[in-house]
Write a protein that holds these residues in place. Structure first.
Motif, mmCIF file in Angstrom:
data_model
loop_
_atom_site.group_PDB
_atom_site.id
_atom_site.type_symbol
_atom_site.label_atom_id
_atom_site.label_comp_id
_atom_site.label_asym_id
_atom_site.label_seq_id
_atom_site.Cartn_x
_atom_site.Cartn_y
_atom_site.Cartn_z
ATOM 1 N N THR A 79 0.805 -1.215 0.000
ATOM 2 C CA THR A 79 0.000 0.000 0.000
ATOM 3 C C THR A 79 0.837 1.264 0.000
ATOM 4 O O THR A 79 0.369 2.309 -0.472
ATOM 5 C CB THR A 79 -0.947 0.032 1.216
ATOM 6 O OG1 THR A 79 -0.184 -0.106 2.423
ATOM 7 C CG2 THR A 79 -1.991 -1.060 1.130
ATOM 8 N N HIS A 80 2.080 1.200 0.517
ATOM 9 C CA HIS A 80 2.912 2.399 0.526
ATOM 10 C C HIS A 80 4.367 2.032 0.843
ATOM 11 O O HIS A 80 4.645 0.909 1.280
ATOM 12 C CB HIS A 80 2.371 3.444 1.519
ATOM 13 C CG HIS A 80 2.337 3.001 2.938
ATOM 14 N ND1 HIS A 80 1.397 2.130 3.443
ATOM 15 C CD2 HIS A 80 3.131 3.324 4.000
ATOM 16 C CE1 HIS A 80 1.600 1.945 4.738
ATOM 17 N NE2 HIS A 80 2.643 2.650 5.094
ATOM 18 N N CYS A 103 4.775 5.031 -5.547
ATOM 19 C CA CYS A 103 5.266 4.187 -4.460
ATOM 20 C C CYS A 103 6.493 3.413 -4.910
ATOM 21 O O CYS A 103 7.527 3.408 -4.226
ATOM 22 C CB CYS A 103 4.164 3.232 -4.012
ATOM 23 S SG CYS A 103 4.701 1.944 -2.862
ATOM 24 N N GLU A 161 -5.552 6.132 -4.925
ATOM 25 C CA GLU A 161 -4.230 6.685 -4.619
ATOM 26 C C GLU A 161 -4.357 8.092 -4.047
ATOM 27 O O GLU A 161 -5.218 8.876 -4.436
ATOM 28 C CB GLU A 161 -3.358 6.724 -5.872
ATOM 29 C CG GLU A 161 -1.943 7.225 -5.586
ATOM 30 C CD GLU A 161 -1.029 7.177 -6.794
ATOM 31 O OE1 GLU A 161 0.121 7.661 -6.668
ATOM 32 O OE2 GLU A 161 -1.446 6.672 -7.849
ATOM 33 N N HIS A 165 0.378 10.452 4.322
ATOM 34 C CA HIS A 165 1.232 9.519 5.056
ATOM 35 C C HIS A 165 2.513 9.155 4.323
ATOM 36 O O HIS A 165 3.576 9.056 4.945
ATOM 37 C CB HIS A 165 0.468 8.243 5.424
ATOM 38 C CG HIS A 165 1.248 7.294 6.265
ATOM 39 N ND1 HIS A 165 1.669 7.601 7.542
ATOM 40 C CD2 HIS A 165 1.725 6.040 6.011
ATOM 41 C CE1 HIS A 165 2.354 6.583 8.032
ATOM 42 N NE2 HIS A 165 2.402 5.623 7.135
ATOM 43 N N HIS A 169 0.795 6.516 -1.687
ATOM 44 C CA HIS A 169 -0.022 5.672 -0.805
ATOM 45 C C HIS A 169 -1.316 5.293 -1.532
ATOM 46 O O HIS A 169 -1.904 6.102 -2.247
ATOM 47 C CB HIS A 169 -0.341 6.446 0.472
ATOM 48 C CG HIS A 169 -0.882 5.606 1.595
ATOM 49 N ND1 HIS A 169 -2.035 4.879 1.495
ATOM 50 C CD2 HIS A 169 -0.426 5.421 2.863
ATOM 51 C CE1 HIS A 169 -2.268 4.267 2.650
ATOM 52 N NE2 HIS A 169 -1.301 4.580 3.505
ATOM 53 N N GLY A 183 -4.527 0.847 4.251
ATOM 54 C CA GLY A 183 -3.133 1.178 4.472
ATOM 55 C C GLY A 183 -2.981 1.840 5.835
ATOM 56 O O GLY A 183 -3.731 1.563 6.762
ATOM 57 N N ASP A 184 -2.031 2.748 5.955
ATOM 58 C CA ASP A 184 -1.776 3.351 7.272
ATOM 59 C C ASP A 184 -2.676 4.551 7.536
ATOM 60 O O ASP A 184 -2.205 5.660 7.856
ATOM 61 C CB ASP A 184 -0.303 3.728 7.402
ATOM 62 C CG ASP A 184 0.536 2.553 7.883
ATOM 63 O OD1 ASP A 184 -0.025 1.458 8.024
ATOM 64 O OD2 ASP A 184 1.744 2.729 8.097
ATOM 65 N N ASP A 195 2.992 12.937 6.255
ATOM 66 C CA ASP A 195 4.288 12.903 5.580
ATOM 67 C C ASP A 195 4.891 14.299 5.686
ATOM 68 O O ASP A 195 4.512 15.210 4.947
ATOM 69 C CB ASP A 195 4.107 12.493 4.119
ATOM 70 C CG ASP A 195 5.436 12.351 3.384
ATOM 71 O OD1 ASP A 195 6.494 12.572 4.023
ATOM 72 O OD2 ASP A 195 5.424 12.034 2.186
#
Length: 294
Positions: A79-80, A103, A161, A165, A169, A183-184, A195
């Protein structure tokens, strides 16, 4: 929309011992390491494996269980570009491993010199670093920009997308199963982690990502965060609102009223308060620099 969550059977397909079924043909394995979730999507010829896991033993066990259930891994997706989402094991086989174009490019850049894996190892807690397989770290094929779905012979998996983060991602919407792999993001134990590494507007990047996820929410019955508990549709909306409130508080320089930090934090997760404090400090410093005349 019919309730597709936690169905007792998947048209006769076996469920692996180390996996928990959360929707028809969608299973999760949660690592002890920060409740990391590996996601399996069953297909006619094998499984799509999303963010495979953390330790070599658990990933090898997962691979064995999938083979024995008639669902060998036929595709992977990260995912990232953070180390705990880029791992792989030889037992999983040589299936193509995908990520978004941005990514994959970020991973190639970060792993481009001989000392890269040694630096990654310093990010892993010392008590598990010897258990984490780094040999196949980050060997991703970047999907062409604007690719709408993961190319595989299985349920349709839409790529959402964004730039919250981490660069490139992606959240994944397993459309026919009503499952959002976030994902996160959308965690019940982790606050939003922005990020802050040179991005122009990390606050707006995160808010924009939440709007994208909110736009898909009506089609979701189950949300699976990268770390934390699997939730239902009602929790998805609540987590979006909670994350948005947290990011607004960061933007406005206020102390967030958030149960994931402070006295109400889950036992063992008190360190999330330090993550918050670090983010708040870096954003405050950035605002000070921006306000200082040349």
């Amino acid at each position: 929309m019919k309730d597709r969550t936690r169905q007792a059977a998947n048209d006769g397909a076996p469920v692996c011992p180390m996996l928990t079924q959360v929707a028809e043909g969608v299973l999760v394995h949660q690592s002890e390491f920060v409740q990391s979730n590996a996601v399996v999507v069953q297909g006619p010829a094998g499984a799509l494996l999303i963010d495979p896991g953390i330790t070599g033993d658990e990933i090898a066990c997962l691979a064995n269980d999938l083979r024995e259930s008639g669902q060998p891994v036929v595709a992977g997706f990260s995912t990232h570009p953070h180390w705990d989402h880029l791992l792989w094991h030889a037992e999983l086989g040589a299936a193509p491993r995908y990520g978004t174009a941005r990514c994959a490019a970020t991973v190639r850049d970060r792993l481009s010199d001989p000392g890269a894996k040694a630096r990654v190892a310093t990010l892993i807690p010392p008590d598990i670093v010897e258990q984490v397989p780094l040999d196949l770290l980050g060997l991703l094929s970047g999907l062409p920009a604007a690719t709408a779905r993961i190319p595989w012979d299985g349920p349709r998996v839409r790529i959402i997308e964004h730039q919250a983060h981490a660069p490139g991602h992606a959240a994944l919407l397993i459309e026919d199963r009503g499952v959002l792999v976030a994902g996160d993001m959308l965690s019940d134990v982790l606050v939003p982690m922005l990020d802050l590494n040179g991005t122009a507007d990390p606050i707006e990047d995160y808010l924009a990502a939440l709007r994208l996820l909110e736009g898909a929410a009506d089609d979701v019955d189950v949300v699976i965060p990268g770390h934390g508990s699997v939730g239902g549709a009602d929790q998805l909306h609540a987590r979006i609102e909670q994350d948005r409130a947290y990011v607004h508080a960061l933007r406005d320089g206020e102390g967030p009223d958030d149960p994931r930090i402070g006295p109400s934090a889950k036992p063992g997760w008190e360190w999330v308060g330090d993550v918050h404090a670090g983010q708040a400090q870096r954003l405050a410093q950035s605002h000070e620099r921006d306000a200082t005349p040349d």
